[in-house]
Design a protein around this motif. Sequence first.
Motif: not given
Length: 125
Positions: A85-109
């Motif tokens: 919501n409340s999208l801004k021009p700086e939100d423009s990008a290619m958005y990717y979904c990703a999965a990791r088989n672990a409990y540690d869950c930090y937004p680190v690519p």
Amino acid sequence: QVQLVESGGGSVQAGGSLRLSCVASGFSYSGSGYCMGWFRQAPGKRREGVATIYSNLNPRYANSVKGRFTISQDSAKRTLYLQMNSLKPEDSAMYYCAARNAYDCYPVPSMFPYWGQGTQVTVSS
């Protein structure tokens, strides 16, 4: 094998909303055992974490999207969502979904081995 397919991207004006979806297959998507995340990459920039979630708990967000984006899961539909919501021009990008088989869950690519093909989001001013 793990497959992730994103959809829902598009072009909107600043202040608008979009909901991205990511359908997962190839692993037991019961909501437990896998950390799921959304990432984005703009041209000429590094891929960055947007939000992550583990078993519909403990969502984490990048500071730039807190209060505007919401990550959620529907295990029955094997689907991950990102309400933007409340999208801004700086939100423009290619958005990717990703999965990791672990409990540690930090937004680190670099922590995520499984990726979708991406869906483009363009926000105009």
